[in-house]
Design an enzyme around this catalytic site. Structure first.
Site, PDB file in Angstrom:
ATOM      1  N   SER A 131       0.830  -1.201   0.000  1.00  0.00           N
ATOM      2  CA  SER A 131       0.000   0.000   0.000  1.00  0.00           C
ATOM      3  C   SER A 131       0.864   1.249   0.000  1.00  0.00           C
ATOM      4  O   SER A 131       1.969   1.270   0.563  1.00  0.00           O
ATOM      5  CB  SER A 131      -0.898   0.009   1.241  1.00  0.00           C
ATOM      6  OG  SER A 131      -1.515   1.258   1.421  1.00  0.00           O
ATOM      7  N   TYR A 156      -2.331  -0.110  10.068  1.00  0.00           N
ATOM      8  CA  TYR A 156      -2.498  -0.718   8.742  1.00  0.00           C
ATOM      9  C   TYR A 156      -1.212  -0.582   7.937  1.00  0.00           C
ATOM     10  O   TYR A 156      -0.718  -1.559   7.355  1.00  0.00           O
ATOM     11  CB  TYR A 156      -3.655  -0.039   8.010  1.00  0.00           C
ATOM     12  CG  TYR A 156      -3.753  -0.426   6.551  1.00  0.00           C
ATOM     13  CD1 TYR A 156      -4.118  -1.713   6.172  1.00  0.00           C
ATOM     14  CD2 TYR A 156      -3.476   0.501   5.548  1.00  0.00           C
ATOM     15  CE1 TYR A 156      -4.200  -2.072   4.829  1.00  0.00           C
ATOM     16  CE2 TYR A 156      -3.561   0.156   4.208  1.00  0.00           C
ATOM     17  CZ  TYR A 156      -3.916  -1.130   3.851  1.00  0.00           C
ATOM     18  OH  TYR A 156      -3.994  -1.474   2.521  1.00  0.00           O
TER      19      TYR A 156
END
Length: 342
Positions: A131, A156
């Site tokens: 990501s 995350y």
């Protein structure tokens, strides 16, 4: 690689996993899909994605939770794969503030079980989702894979950075060729309901205010799903080799002495949040009611992908214009929800 052997796609009921599985099936590949079909968002949307995949005779699906190490080990024993496209994960920056344990269980323990399955079954190429969130507190733009990414600002992001480190370790120790893809705000038809384009479209059509964080002073490198899938199709059959020029005295974070590579997958064109909203308004022919709010914990003001490496290696640059991509999303949304709100 054996093109008759199925490709494993984890997270096949999810947004990106569904699209890569569908395109591979349409290209004549056999695909095995895995998903635990959790209720992080609308399960019906996930089931509808799977229903489309099941229309293809080359698709086989298994409901399986990657956190279950014994089941994952047994699955890989019974089902050999040359290519694994690992798109399963607990997604969402903000949700990681509310339920951090879900991220450790899915993104760390689940990824370890997947790596062990790859290790013991002789997988020839692992492609896994990372990501743009890994860039964290970095302010040098555009973000490049050669940049240090040691300052994540959400759990995350930390789990995605951990995935990159874990994959590199297994590439080194066990020779599993691994490619990590840092996705930049992927959007498009069949997208996730927790993403901005979905939230904004739903609220605008319902006449509800949309939440505009940092009072609109944000920009994102929005990347259309078809561009993401095209990149993945191009690299699937091309596992990375060790870089003979890698130098431990000046280590390049984007390459390695092991069969391992990291790439950014982005549109290379940041869009201001208010311009993004304006484009959605144009597609819907409805004006948004805006609620301006401060920056949320874990967010960053800008994302901007340097894609030179993936252009050089695979000859493709994601470049779908935002207006075109949002028009396609809105058309799908209106059809799927019959112009109403879910």
């Amino acid at each position: 690689m054996d093109i008759q052997k199925p490709v494993l796609v984890t997270g096949a009921a999810g947004f990106i996993g569904f699209h890569i599985a569908l395109k591979m099936l349409e290209a004549g590949r056999n695909v095995t899909g895995l998903d635990n079909i959790n209720d992080y968002y609308d399960v019906c949307l996930k089931q509808d994605r799977l229903a489309l995949l099941r229309k293809h005779p080359g698709f086989e699906f298994f409901k399986l939770d990657l956190k279950d190490d014994r089941s994952v080990g047994a699955f890989f024993q019974d089902h050999p794969f040359d290519i694994v496209m690992h798109m399963a994960a607990q997604a969402g920056v903000r949700y990681s503030l509310q339920n951090p344990h879900a991220y450790i269980e899915s993104n760390i323990a689940g990824f370890l079980n997947l790596l062990e399955g790859c290790r013991h079954s002789g997988v020839k190429h692992l492609v896994f989702a990372s990501s743009s969130s890994v860039y964290g507190a970095n302010t040098k733009i555009p973000f490049a894979v050669q940049d240090n990414v040691d300052h994540p600002i959400s759990l995350y992001a930390a789990t995605k950075k951990a995935n990159e480190l874990m994959a590199h370790t297994y590439a080194h120790l066990y020779g599993i060729p691994s490619t990590g893809l840092r996705f930049f705000t992927v959007y498009g038809p069949w997208g996730r309901p927790d993403m901005a384009v979905f939230l904004f479209t739903r609220a605008i059509l319902a006449g509800e205010p949309i939440k505009v964080f940092n009072r609109g002073l944000m920009s994102r490198d929005f990347t259309y799903i078809d561009d993401v899938v095209e990149v993945m199709l191009r690299l699937a059959d091309h596992p990375p080799a060790p870089d003979p020029h890698w130098n431990g005295l000046k280590p390049d974070p984007g390459a390695s002495f092991a069969p391992y590579r990291i790439y950014n997958v982005g549109n290379h064109e940041p869009v201001q949040l208010l311009d993004f909203i304006s484009t959605i308004e144009d597609c819907l022919q409805v004006k948004a009611k805006k609620e301006f709010l401060p920056m949320q914990p874990g967010d960053v003001p800008m994302t901007y992908a340097d894609v030179d490496d993936i252009v050089r290696d695979f000859g493709f640059r994601p470049e779908t214009p935002l207006s075109q991509g949002l028009s396609s999303f809105v058309a799908w949304y209106r059809q799927y929800y019959r112009s109403g709100s879910p």
